[in-house]
Scaffold this motif. Structure first.
Motif, PDB file in Angstrom:
ATOM      1  N   LEU A  26      54.097  41.598  38.384  1.00  0.00           N
ATOM      2  CA  LEU A  26      52.743  41.434  37.853  1.00  0.00           C
ATOM      3  C   LEU A  26      52.659  41.935  36.414  1.00  0.00           C
ATOM      4  N   VAL A  27      53.296  43.045  36.150  1.00  0.00           N
ATOM      5  CA  VAL A  27      53.290  43.579  34.792  1.00  0.00           C
ATOM      6  C   VAL A  27      54.075  42.658  33.860  1.00  0.00           C
ATOM      7  N   ARG A  28      55.179  42.132  34.327  1.00  0.00           N
ATOM      8  CA  ARG A  28      56.016  41.258  33.491  1.00  0.00           C
ATOM      9  C   ARG A  28      55.257  40.033  33.003  1.00  0.00           C
ATOM     10  N   ILE A  29      54.426  39.444  33.844  1.00  0.00           N
ATOM     11  CA  ILE A  29      53.769  38.188  33.469  1.00  0.00           C
ATOM     12  C   ILE A  29      52.520  38.409  32.619  1.00  0.00           C
ATOM     13  N   GLY A  30      52.064  39.651  32.481  1.00  0.00           N
ATOM     14  CA  GLY A  30      50.866  39.926  31.699  1.00  0.00           C
ATOM     15  C   GLY A  30      51.162  40.060  30.217  1.00  0.00           C
ATOM     16  N   LYS A  31      50.267  39.557  29.393  1.00  0.00           N
ATOM     17  CA  LYS A  31      50.365  39.758  27.953  1.00  0.00           C
ATOM     18  C   LYS A  31      49.980  41.198  27.612  1.00  0.00           C
ATOM     19  N   PRO A  32      50.409  41.711  26.464  1.00  0.00           N
ATOM     20  CA  PRO A  32      49.889  43.016  26.027  1.00  0.00           C
ATOM     21  C   PRO A  32      48.356  42.977  25.974  1.00  0.00           C
ATOM     22  N   GLY A  33      47.732  43.982  26.561  1.00  0.00           N
ATOM     23  CA  GLY A  33      46.278  44.011  26.627  1.00  0.00           C
ATOM     24  C   GLY A  33      45.688  43.303  27.828  1.00  0.00           C
ATOM     25  N   ALA A  34      46.517  42.666  28.648  1.00  0.00           N
ATOM     26  CA  ALA A  34      46.016  41.959  29.834  1.00  0.00           C
ATOM     27  C   ALA A  34      45.294  42.923  30.776  1.00  0.00           C
ATOM     28  N   LEU A  35      44.252  42.416  31.443  1.00  0.00           N
ATOM     29  CA  LEU A  35      43.517  43.193  32.438  1.00  0.00           C
ATOM     30  C   LEU A  35      43.970  42.803  33.835  1.00  0.00           C
ATOM     31  N   TYR A  36      43.998  43.792  34.729  1.00  0.00           N
ATOM     32  CA  TYR A  36      44.494  43.610  36.090  1.00  0.00           C
ATOM     33  C   TYR A  36      43.415  44.015  37.085  1.00  0.00           C
ATOM     34  N   LEU A  37      43.239  43.184  38.107  1.00  0.00           N
ATOM     35  CA  LEU A  37      42.372  43.513  39.235  1.00  0.00           C
ATOM     36  C   LEU A  37      43.251  43.607  40.472  1.00  0.00           C
ATOM     37  N   LEU A  38      43.384  44.816  41.000  1.00  0.00           N
ATOM     38  CA  LEU A  38      44.275  45.092  42.120  1.00  0.00           C
ATOM     39  C   LEU A  38      43.476  45.755  43.240  1.00  0.00           C
ATOM     40  N   SER A  39      43.767  45.383  44.485  1.00  0.00           N
ATOM     41  CA  SER A  39      43.111  46.066  45.598  1.00  0.00           C
ATOM     42  C   SER A  39      44.030  46.127  46.802  1.00  0.00           C
ATOM     43  N   VAL A  40      43.819  47.167  47.600  1.00  0.00           N
ATOM     44  CA  VAL A  40      44.518  47.332  48.883  1.00  0.00           C
ATOM     45  C   VAL A  40      43.525  47.921  49.876  1.00  0.00           C
ATOM     46  N   PRO A  41      43.767  47.746  51.174  1.00  0.00           N
ATOM     47  CA  PRO A  41      42.896  48.411  52.155  1.00  0.00           C
ATOM     48  C   PRO A  41      42.949  49.926  51.990  1.00  0.00           C
ATOM     49  N   ASP A  42      41.814  50.567  52.191  1.00  0.00           N
ATOM     50  CA  ASP A  42      41.771  52.017  52.074  1.00  0.00           C
ATOM     51  C   ASP A  42      42.398  52.669  53.298  1.00  0.00           C
ATOM     52  N   SER A  43      43.001  53.819  53.092  1.00  0.00           N
ATOM     53  CA  SER A  43      43.795  54.442  54.151  1.00  0.00           C
ATOM     54  C   SER A  43      42.953  54.944  55.321  1.00  0.00           C
ATOM     55  N   LEU A  44      41.756  55.475  55.057  1.00  0.00           N
ATOM     56  CA  LEU A  44      40.964  56.025  56.162  1.00  0.00           C
ATOM     57  C   LEU A  44      40.561  54.940  57.142  1.00  0.00           C
ATOM     58  N   GLN A  45      40.057  53.802  56.632  1.00  0.00           N
ATOM     59  CA  GLN A  45      39.667  52.750  57.566  1.00  0.00           C
ATOM     60  C   GLN A  45      40.888  52.108  58.207  1.00  0.00           C
ATOM     61  N   GLU A  46      42.022  52.082  57.521  1.00  0.00           N
ATOM     62  CA  GLU A  46      43.234  51.554  58.145  1.00  0.00           C
ATOM     63  C   GLU A  46      43.662  52.431  59.318  1.00  0.00           C
ATOM     64  N   ASN A  47      43.522  53.731  59.163  1.00  0.00           N
ATOM     65  CA  ASN A  47      43.841  54.621  60.268  1.00  0.00           C
ATOM     66  C   ASN A  47      42.837  54.472  61.408  1.00  0.00           C
TER      67      ASN A  47
END
Length: 290
Positions: free
Chosen positions: A163-184
């Motif tokens: 993901l970092v490789r394909i981004g231009k300098p200054g690119a913005l990233y939107l990343l998400s994962v399930p939160d650990s408490l609700q996963e537990n």
């Protein structure tokens, strides 16, 4: 991205206009009309969830932000890795961005290609890929989206590196994962398959998520959470044993109406924020490539 997590993104408020609704994925809630404009059923959990997500910063039509802090415009090149049903991709395409969608599922890619072709025939691309590696050149994207994917892959550091490789300098990233408490929480109520391939193979703690992102070379602009409503809804869903495409049950319906009432309280927004911080469905990072 599993069918479970695909259901949870691409959200709008109850007051959504027809133009807003057309940004959203067709995931069983939307019915295509003869003019190819999706008709959104904003009743029940979907409607409350749509409203809840926009309150959290998703799909800001006034500012054209796919999530707060990530504006989208005609000059952007967006890559959505693990696009699923593509609510974020469609939002970006409707704002004039060139959109490339990547997913491991050929059926997902075929459906996204058809929808993107309707919106912007000359400004999209599709790839079937597991992300190891991504079939894209270096430094091509100004916006990189990867939501609810890292919990599925064998090597999240490898994918983040791509993901970092394909981004231009200054690119913005939107990343998400399930939160650990609700996963537990889900560990106690969800079927075993929830934590088996091709579904979730790891639980990512909040400090761990931030460390993964910074280790990959990104600068974190915001690390936040949302979706307490969905954390409880999913815990109840497993007990109700109803079909995901038509999840009607008194327990689910009562919880949905209770949350609708919470959001309508004078202090509803504050309570939502407090509960989202405590047990969100997902944690979100907005980051920038130096």
């Amino acid at each position: 991205m599993s069918n479970l997590t695909k259901k949870l993104l691409g959200l709008l408020p109850d007051s959504a206009s027809a133009e807003q609704a057309s940004d959203m994925p067709n995931d069983g809630v939307f019915a295509e009309t003869s003019t190819a404009k999706p008709v959104v059923d904003l009743s029940g959990a979907t409607g409350v969830g749509l409203h809840d997500a926009v309150l959290s910063g998703w799909f800001q039509n006034d500012s054209n932000e796919v999530f707060r802090g990530i504006p989208i415009g005609p000059g952007d090149t967006v890559v959505d890795v693990g696009c699923g049903d593509g609510g974020a991709s469609l939002f970006c395409a409707r704002r004039g961005a060139h959109v490339t969608v990547v997913d491991i599922d050929p059926q997902v890619i075929a459906a996204m290609a058809a929808r993107l072709a309707e919106i912007s025939p000359q400004a999209y691309a599709t790839h079937i890929s597991d992300g190891n590696p991504l079939p894209l050149a270096d430094a091509v994207a100004t916006r990189v989206l990867c939501t609810e994917v890292l919990e599925h892959v064998d090597d999240p550091d490898q994918l983040l590196g791509e993901l970092v490789r394909i981004g231009k300098p200054g690119a913005l990233y939107l990343l998400s994962v399930p939160d650990s408490l609700q996963e537990n929480l889900q560990k106690h109520v969800a079927p075993p398959s929830y934590f088996q391939k091709p579904n979730h193979v790891r639980i990512i703690e909040r400090p761990q998520f931030a460390d993964m992102v910074t280790r990959a070379g990104l600068v974190i602009e915001e690390h936040t959470q949302y979706g307490f409503f969905w954390s409880i809804w999913w815990a109840l869903f497993w007990a109700c044993k109803v079909d995901l495409d038509k999840p009607s049950h008194p327990a689910l319906d009562h919880w949905t109406e209770a949350w609708r009432a919470v959001l309508a309280l004078p202090q509803g927004a504050q309570l939502k924020q407090q509960l989202d911080e405590f047990m969100p469905k997902s944690q979100i990072i907005v980051a920038r490539k130096p």
